[in-house]
Design a protein around this motif. Sequence first.
Motif, PDB file in Angstrom:
ATOM      1  N   PHE A 211       0.830  -1.201   0.000  1.00  0.00           N
ATOM      2  CA  PHE A 211       0.000   0.000   0.000  1.00  0.00           C
ATOM      3  C   PHE A 211       0.871   1.259   0.000  1.00  0.00           C
ATOM      4  O   PHE A 211       0.407   2.334  -0.400  1.00  0.00           O
ATOM      5  CB  PHE A 211      -0.985   0.009   1.180  1.00  0.00           C
ATOM      6  N   LEU A 212       2.139   1.142   0.418  1.00  0.00           N
ATOM      7  CA  LEU A 212       3.040   2.294   0.342  1.00  0.00           C
ATOM      8  C   LEU A 212       3.256   2.713  -1.113  1.00  0.00           C
ATOM      9  O   LEU A 212       3.328   3.907  -1.418  1.00  0.00           O
ATOM     10  CB  LEU A 212       4.384   1.955   0.990  1.00  0.00           C
ATOM     11  N   LEU A 213       3.358   1.742  -2.002  1.00  0.00           N
ATOM     12  CA  LEU A 213       3.511   2.067  -3.421  1.00  0.00           C
ATOM     13  C   LEU A 213       2.258   2.763  -3.946  1.00  0.00           C
ATOM     14  O   LEU A 213       2.331   3.735  -4.702  1.00  0.00           O
ATOM     15  CB  LEU A 213       3.778   0.802  -4.226  1.00  0.00           C
ATOM     16  N   ASP A 285      15.432  -0.892  -3.242  1.00  0.00           N
ATOM     17  CA  ASP A 285      15.378  -2.313  -3.610  1.00  0.00           C
ATOM     18  C   ASP A 285      13.941  -2.815  -3.597  1.00  0.00           C
ATOM     19  O   ASP A 285      13.494  -3.506  -4.520  1.00  0.00           O
ATOM     20  CB  ASP A 285      16.200  -3.148  -2.616  1.00  0.00           C
ATOM     21  N   PHE A 286      13.237  -2.478  -2.531  1.00  0.00           N
ATOM     22  CA  PHE A 286      11.858  -2.937  -2.372  1.00  0.00           C
ATOM     23  C   PHE A 286      10.972  -2.440  -3.518  1.00  0.00           C
ATOM     24  O   PHE A 286      10.220  -3.199  -4.128  1.00  0.00           O
ATOM     25  CB  PHE A 286      11.306  -2.447  -1.032  1.00  0.00           C
ATOM     26  N   ILE A 287      11.084  -1.153  -3.822  1.00  0.00           N
ATOM     27  CA  ILE A 287      10.241  -0.577  -4.870  1.00  0.00           C
ATOM     28  C   ILE A 287      10.569  -1.174  -6.227  1.00  0.00           C
ATOM     29  O   ILE A 287       9.679  -1.601  -6.976  1.00  0.00           O
ATOM     30  CB  ILE A 287      10.405   0.955  -4.910  1.00  0.00           C
ATOM     31  N   ILE A 288      11.860  -1.239  -6.536  1.00  0.00           N
ATOM     32  CA  ILE A 288      12.268  -1.744  -7.850  1.00  0.00           C
ATOM     33  C   ILE A 288      11.914  -3.220  -8.001  1.00  0.00           C
ATOM     34  O   ILE A 288      11.414  -3.652  -9.041  1.00  0.00           O
ATOM     35  CB  ILE A 288      13.770  -1.505  -8.064  1.00  0.00           C
ATOM     36  N   HIS A 345      12.507   8.113 -11.781  1.00  0.00           N
ATOM     37  CA  HIS A 345      13.221   8.843 -10.734  1.00  0.00           C
ATOM     38  C   HIS A 345      13.890   7.867  -9.767  1.00  0.00           C
ATOM     39  O   HIS A 345      15.057   8.032  -9.398  1.00  0.00           O
ATOM     40  CB  HIS A 345      12.251   9.747  -9.968  1.00  0.00           C
ATOM     41  N   ILE A 346      13.159   6.845  -9.367  1.00  0.00           N
ATOM     42  CA  ILE A 346      13.685   5.881  -8.399  1.00  0.00           C
ATOM     43  C   ILE A 346      14.850   5.095  -8.992  1.00  0.00           C
ATOM     44  O   ILE A 346      15.887   4.912  -8.343  1.00  0.00           O
ATOM     45  CB  ILE A 346      12.559   4.939  -7.929  1.00  0.00           C
TER      46      ILE A 346
END
Length: 434
Positions: A211-213, A285-288, A345-346
């Motif tokens: 849910f953060l994404l 790392d988590f997002i990618i 961006h990330i």
Amino acid sequence: MEQLALGRKDLFKDLWIEDKWDWTRKYPVIRISFTQVAYQTNGLEFEVHAKHGKIVLLIDEYDKPIIDFLEEKHIETATENQAIMKNFYSCLKDNGHLIHTLLITGISKFPRVSIFSELNHLDDLTLDPNYVNLLGYTQEELEKYFDEHLDFYLTKHNKETKQGLLDKIRLWYNGFSWDGENRVYNPFSILNFFQKNTFANYWFVSGTPTFLLRLMFEKKNYEFENVSFNVNSNNIYDIHKLELIPILFQTGYLTIVEAKDNPFSEMKDYVLNYPNKEVRDSFYDFIINSICFTDGADKKFIERISRGFIENNLDEVEEVIDEMFKDVPHDFYVKQEVVLHCLLHIVFTYVGLQIQSEVHTQKGRLDAIVETKSHVYIFEFKINKTVNEAIKQIRQKEYGLKYAKTKKQLIGIGANYSTKKRCFDKWKRIVIIK
């Protein structure tokens, strides 16, 4: 806290608290962790009091029955659990005369009205200046209690100096702060580092909720370095209206790097940033991994982007970006420019590029700028349009004026993303004449 209450003096030899605790008194301990308790538990009976006297009650991860269900499809379960927890904690006030010490820990900070309305005499230690160094190792403690481990590492890696090693450990694992001045190390990471004698990301984030994404995309917010934060917003945590920055602060992704006086309030204003390299890298790392590499592909190939920019090999950059977006799963399908900007961006930031997103100029707002030692690359992205429209906007809005005094070469890059093809279907470059 448990071992103190049980009178285990032997465990605290030579520590600060050794001569400040009454070791002759012992208390029965009830220790509850909501990682191990059924979430529908809604009451406690203090049967030990009559035999042993007042109890010490320790509750860990009090918020887990809520944060485990903050995904949009489970939000009603979170609401139900919130009501059950309110009843659970209300019984503590009625039995306060039976409790010697109550300590509650958790990740997130829910407003007292939602859970602790009946337990309104709790003392919140989160930003209390008396407790800023309570949880974590200070620099002095690290050097005093781990001196032999530091020496062992230096013996094993004889090219390091002690000061160089301390600086590197500080970069990786220090930085957590609750006042902007005092900083502590993550104990879990430090213990793992000395056990394995290897610099690595031990702050594992596989359990980070997706849910953060969703919030990042909804709030169009994906830049978290040196962000402003008002302490009052830390008290706002409505599960139906989640705020991204307070959550990132409460969960440890961001920490206080500077505290400022507010001329209109007694409360402080804060500047937040990633605590250290370990957390910053873990977050990226988590997002990618969540968005771009769900098929198990090796994410290290995105480092080709960095080399491509440094060598001015834009064919390589475009190729890697095309590959990356082909792996974006349906849940994060690119339908809005904000998702596009967020991902780029990330990724650019993760590989160490100097990037600015949504940069304001005199005539408009350009999408992204990547700057190297020799070049400035100005990006304009479109969705379901044409690259010519992107290039036209770069020219008409005179985005290059921002860098009129630089000696670097300015390159304008237009790109169009096709939602039908689910990829960038075309790129175009121009040299911007200053």
